[in-house]
Design a protein around this motif. Structure first.
Motif, PDB file in Angstrom:
ATOM      1  N   ILE A  31      43.316  29.057  42.007  1.00 43.69           N
ATOM      2  CA  ILE A  31      43.845  28.189  40.955  1.00 43.69           C
ATOM      3  C   ILE A  31      43.352  28.650  39.591  1.00 43.69           C
ATOM      4  N   VAL A  32      42.021  28.779  39.452  1.00 43.39           N
ATOM      5  CA  VAL A  32      41.429  29.137  38.161  1.00 43.39           C
ATOM      6  C   VAL A  32      41.655  30.604  37.826  1.00 43.39           C
ATOM      7  N   ARG A  33      41.556  31.468  38.842  1.00 42.56           N
ATOM      8  CA  ARG A  33      41.572  32.903  38.576  1.00 42.56           C
ATOM      9  C   ARG A  33      42.971  33.515  38.511  1.00 42.56           C
ATOM     10  N   LEU A  34      43.980  32.896  39.167  1.00 44.39           N
ATOM     11  CA  LEU A  34      45.316  33.484  39.174  1.00 44.39           C
ATOM     12  C   LEU A  34      46.421  32.505  38.802  1.00 44.39           C
ATOM     13  N   LYS A  35      46.483  31.372  39.469  1.00 41.29           N
ATOM     14  CA  LYS A  35      47.653  30.512  39.310  1.00 41.29           C
ATOM     15  C   LYS A  35      47.785  29.930  37.897  1.00 41.29           C
ATOM     16  N   ILE A  36      46.690  29.438  37.329  1.00 45.89           N
ATOM     17  CA  ILE A  36      46.769  28.918  35.956  1.00 45.89           C
ATOM     18  C   ILE A  36      47.043  30.048  34.958  1.00 45.89           C
ATOM     19  N   PRO A  37      46.332  31.195  35.040  1.00 46.60           N
ATOM     20  CA  PRO A  37      46.697  32.306  34.159  1.00 46.60           C
ATOM     21  C   PRO A  37      48.162  32.749  34.326  1.00 46.60           C
ATOM     22  N   ASP A  38      48.681  32.716  35.564  1.00 45.55           N
ATOM     23  CA  ASP A  38      50.088  33.076  35.778  1.00 45.55           C
ATOM     24  C   ASP A  38      51.013  32.210  34.929  1.00 45.55           C
ATOM     25  N   GLN A  74      44.298  39.577  44.718  1.00 43.90           N
ATOM     26  CA  GLN A  74      43.051  38.828  44.672  1.00 43.90           C
ATOM     27  C   GLN A  74      42.307  38.913  46.000  1.00 43.90           C
ATOM     28  N   ARG A  75      41.044  39.332  45.938  1.00 42.38           N
ATOM     29  CA  ARG A  75      40.148  39.323  47.102  1.00 42.38           C
ATOM     30  C   ARG A  75      40.831  39.825  48.376  1.00 42.38           C
ATOM     31  N   THR A  76      41.478  40.946  48.263  1.00 43.34           N
ATOM     32  CA  THR A  76      42.239  41.463  49.397  1.00 43.34           C
ATOM     33  C   THR A  76      41.423  42.489  50.176  1.00 43.34           C
ATOM     34  N   GLU A 101      41.724  41.499  41.448  1.00 43.97           N
ATOM     35  CA  GLU A 101      40.911  40.388  40.946  1.00 43.97           C
ATOM     36  C   GLU A 101      39.857  40.037  41.995  1.00 43.97           C
ATOM     37  N   PHE A 102      38.585  40.079  41.579  1.00 40.96           N
ATOM     38  CA  PHE A 102      37.489  39.775  42.506  1.00 40.96           C
ATOM     39  C   PHE A 102      36.364  39.139  41.707  1.00 40.96           C
ATOM     40  N   ASP A 103      36.125  37.834  41.900  1.00 40.79           N
ATOM     41  CA  ASP A 103      35.151  37.134  41.047  1.00 40.79           C
ATOM     42  C   ASP A 103      33.902  36.720  41.805  1.00 40.79           C
TER      43      ASP A 103
END
Length: 296
Positions: A31-38, A74-76, A101-103
């Motif tokens: 949510i924070v790392r991809l969906k909202i930025p999308d 993300q984190r794949t 993306e990897f946080d």
């Protein structure tokens, strides 16, 4: 009330459409790392975002042939290296930009990555992460690291506190931190015993934490979601908005030191005072002013 508007001014020049293929894979962090930025990407004229999943990697070839595009995974983990690398190589040959993306620090799962020679990081044009420490870690596998600190989409309305019932609500909403809270659980139980129904706990993740609390003044919120493992992000924020104290434990170890201070940012925004460990949070929390740090 006052309404706010965002206006974009665009010069009349030919647009080169850009497609962002976004591949979330971690339901807790996406949510924070991809969906909202999308959602923000799509406010840029000429940018289109398509969300897909890692199990559809092979079908990406057709999608990415149509327009200039960026693939943001993300984190794949590359479970089938041959198939996945064929897709990555195809997209690289088409001059597509490949980002991962990897946080979090992969150190916790280091064995699974090392046996593949960290191909999940080496095969991409760049790594996107959240802190300078993580950036330094990833640079040993890829020289191109982008650091985007965690931020919030918006600030909720200012809190109105009602303390006429003299009850204090303590919030806990972290995953995979059993080692971090075990040492302080006896103290939490002592506090719960001493103050009885004046202390109420709300937990949105970690069933073990909930079970370890020896009090009836506790609530496991969102049990009907995600097989009872954690509450959806919107519900997590709503519960945090109703809490007085947010508990943020992190033991001092290399893995934890690379975590971000997102939970402090969320707690502060939603009006909950943090009681946090110095690991990570000492760099952000001003002890006694914007929150409290505990050292024992």
């Amino acid at each position: 009330g006052i309404q706010e508007y965002v206006i974009r001014v665009v010069k009349k020049v030919p647009l080169h459409p850009l497609r962002v293929i976004s591949m979330p894979s971690d339901p807790v962090c996406e949510i924070v790392r991809l969906k909202i930025p999308d959602q923000f990407y799509q406010t840029i004229p000429g940018v289109e975002v398509i969300e897909t999943t890692p199990d559809k990697m092979e079908s990406l070839q057709q999608i990415m042939e149509e327009k200039a595009s960026i693939l943001l995974m993300q984190r794949t983990e590359f479970s089938n290296k041959v198939s996945e690398l064929n897709t990555i190589n195809f997209m690289a040959e088409k001059n597509r930009v490949l980002l991962h993306e990897f946080d979090d620090c992969p150190m916790r799962w280091d064995a699974s990555y090392s046996q593949r020679n960290y191909i999940e990081f080496r095969a991409f044009h760049g790594i996107q992460t959240s802190t300078p420490l993580l950036g330094n870690y990833f640079q040993q596998y890829n020289p191109n690291v982008l650091i985007f600190p965690n931020e919030l989409e918006y600030l909720p309305p200012e809190r109105a506190y009602a303390h006429q019932d003299d009850q204090v609500t303590i919030f806990y909403g972290a995953l995979n931190r059993t080692e971090d809270w075990q040492d302080i659980m006896p103290v939490l139980n002592e506090v719960a015993s001493r103050y009885g129904n004046r202390i109420h706990f709300k937990i949105t993740a970690d069933r073990q934490f909930y079970e370890a609390l020896h009090t009836s003044q506790k609530e496991y919120v969102g049990e009907q979601y995600n097989e009872g493992n954690y509450a959806p992000y919107d519900l997590y924020k709503d519960v945090l908005y109703s809490a007085d104290i947010a508990l943020l434990p992190l033991k001092d170890n290399l893995f934890n030191r690379m975590k971000s201070d997102l939970k402090f940012i969320e707690s502060a925004a939603h009006g909950a005072v943090v009681l946090a460990s110095p690991t990570v949070y000492e760099a952000t929390v001003r002890d006694g002013r914007t929150g409290f740090l505990y050292r024992n």
